[in-house]
Enzyme design. Structure first.
Site, PDB file in Angstrom:
ATOM      1  N   ARG A  27       0.856  -1.179   0.000  1.00 34.33           N
ATOM      2  CA  ARG A  27       0.000   0.000   0.000  1.00 34.33           C
ATOM      3  C   ARG A  27       0.897   1.235   0.000  1.00 34.33           C
ATOM      4  NH1 ARG A  27      -5.094  -0.047   0.915  1.00 34.33           N
ATOM      5  NH2 ARG A  27      -4.960   2.100   1.677  1.00 34.33           N
ATOM      6  N   LEU A  40       1.451   4.862   1.745  1.00 37.45           N
ATOM      7  CA  LEU A  40       1.011   5.601   2.934  1.00 37.45           C
ATOM      8  C   LEU A  40       0.625   7.024   2.535  1.00 37.45           C
ATOM      9  CD1 LEU A  40       3.650   4.531   5.639  1.00 37.45           C
ATOM     10  CD2 LEU A  40       1.611   3.320   4.842  1.00 37.45           C
ATOM     11  N   HIS A  62      13.570  -1.743  -0.538  1.00 35.86           N
ATOM     12  CA  HIS A  62      13.203  -1.783  -1.961  1.00 35.86           C
ATOM     13  C   HIS A  62      14.275  -2.552  -2.737  1.00 35.86           C
ATOM     14  CE1 HIS A  62      11.380  -0.480  -5.695  1.00 35.86           C
ATOM     15  NE2 HIS A  62      12.598  -0.219  -6.141  1.00 35.86           N
ATOM     16  N   ASP A  92       8.916   9.263   3.515  1.00 34.09           N
ATOM     17  CA  ASP A  92       8.326  10.560   3.839  1.00 34.09           C
ATOM     18  C   ASP A  92       7.845  11.204   2.541  1.00 34.09           C
ATOM     19  OD1 ASP A  92      10.592  11.549   2.602  1.00 34.09           O
ATOM     20  OD2 ASP A  92      11.643  11.890   4.494  1.00 34.09           O
ATOM     21  N   ASP A 114      12.606   8.290  -0.733  1.00 33.19           N
ATOM     22  CA  ASP A 114      13.927   7.744  -1.052  1.00 33.19           C
ATOM     23  C   ASP A 114      15.124   8.373  -0.359  1.00 33.19           C
ATOM     24  OD1 ASP A 114      12.280   6.492  -2.771  1.00 33.19           O
ATOM     25  OD2 ASP A 114      13.066   7.416  -4.587  1.00 33.19           O
ATOM     26  N   GLU A 118      18.834  -7.902   1.111  1.00 33.30           N
ATOM     27  CA  GLU A 118      17.767  -7.218   1.857  1.00 33.30           C
ATOM     28  C   GLU A 118      17.731  -7.726   3.294  1.00 33.30           C
ATOM     29  OE1 GLU A 118      13.849  -7.119   0.034  1.00 33.30           O
ATOM     30  OE2 GLU A 118      14.723  -7.363  -1.939  1.00 33.30           O
TER      31      GLU A 118
END
Ligand code: GRF
Length: 205
Positions: free
Chosen positions: A97, A99, A115, A147, A151, A178
């Site tokens: 989703r 934000l 990512h 935010d 990135d 990751e």
């Protein structure tokens, strides 16, 4: 102890890596208080249960991918488990989703995402396929702050692309990285080793 809330939608391998890092004490200044999934059958929920972490499902079927009304339910669940703005940390681990601005404004410097590409290259979905299709020789993964400006990288690691890579082989080599840099970024944040300067996330020492 920094209270963490994890938002996940799928497989949950990054969640598993974070919970393993807590179990083996690599992460010793934080605890995962709640795992929230927008999908009722997400395997991430089983991974949380395996580690005895509480879970909540907030089914988003039929709800737009970005929706402040829905986000308020997530925020209420986070707060009721002690993941408060400024004190808590929110980790997006395969959360499908987006934000809303109101949500990210509430938790400045306290929301991170992983990512599977070296941002700002190849944002969005299917980042591994994008890198292969583009023909780059190096890609990787990024842990970044979430935010309004997007990135702000905290950590990045490069992964070389081989001539015979498929999306699957490349994804699995990126995923291994990751699983290493997400716990590392959480350690840096929860042990207060980072400072923020404009777009940049820097080491304090
Ligand atoms: C990972 O590739 C992550 O980079 C991306 O979504 C995937 C989630 O995998 N944001 P998992 O659910 O953690 O296994």
């Amino acid at each position: 102890m920094v209270p963490i809330g994890v938002l996940a939608s799928g497989r949950g391998s990054n969640l598993d890596a974070v919970l393993d890092a807590i179990d083996n004490r690599y992460l010793s200044k934080c605890e995962v208080k709640i795992v929230i999934s927008n999908r009722p059958n997400a395997p991430a929920l089983d991974i949380a249960k395996k580690h005895y972490v509480q879970t909540i499902t907030l089914d988003d079927k039929g709800i737009p991918k970005k929706d402040w009304d829905y986000d308020q339910k997530t925020i209420a669940a986070l707060k009721s488990h002690g993941v408060l703005p400024r004190e808590g940390l929110i980790v997006l681990a395969g959360y499908m989703r987006i934000l809303s601005e109101q949500f990210v404004d509430l938790y400045p410097h306290r929301i991170i995402n992983v990512h599977p590409a070296l941002l700002p290259s190849f944002p969005g979905l299917e980042a591994q396929r994008q890198a292969l299709d583009h023909g780059v020789k190096v890609t990787g993964c990024t842990v970044h702050l979430v935010d309004r400006e997007v990135d702000h990288g905290i950590l990045q690691t490069a992964v070389a692309i081989r001539d015979d890579d498929s999306v699957e082989t490349l994804s699995s080599r990126i995923l291994r990285e990751e699983h290493r840099i997400l716990p590392e970024a959480i350690r840096l944040l929860t042990e207060d080793e980072l400072r923020f300067e404009g777009r940049k996330v820097l080491f304090k020492n």
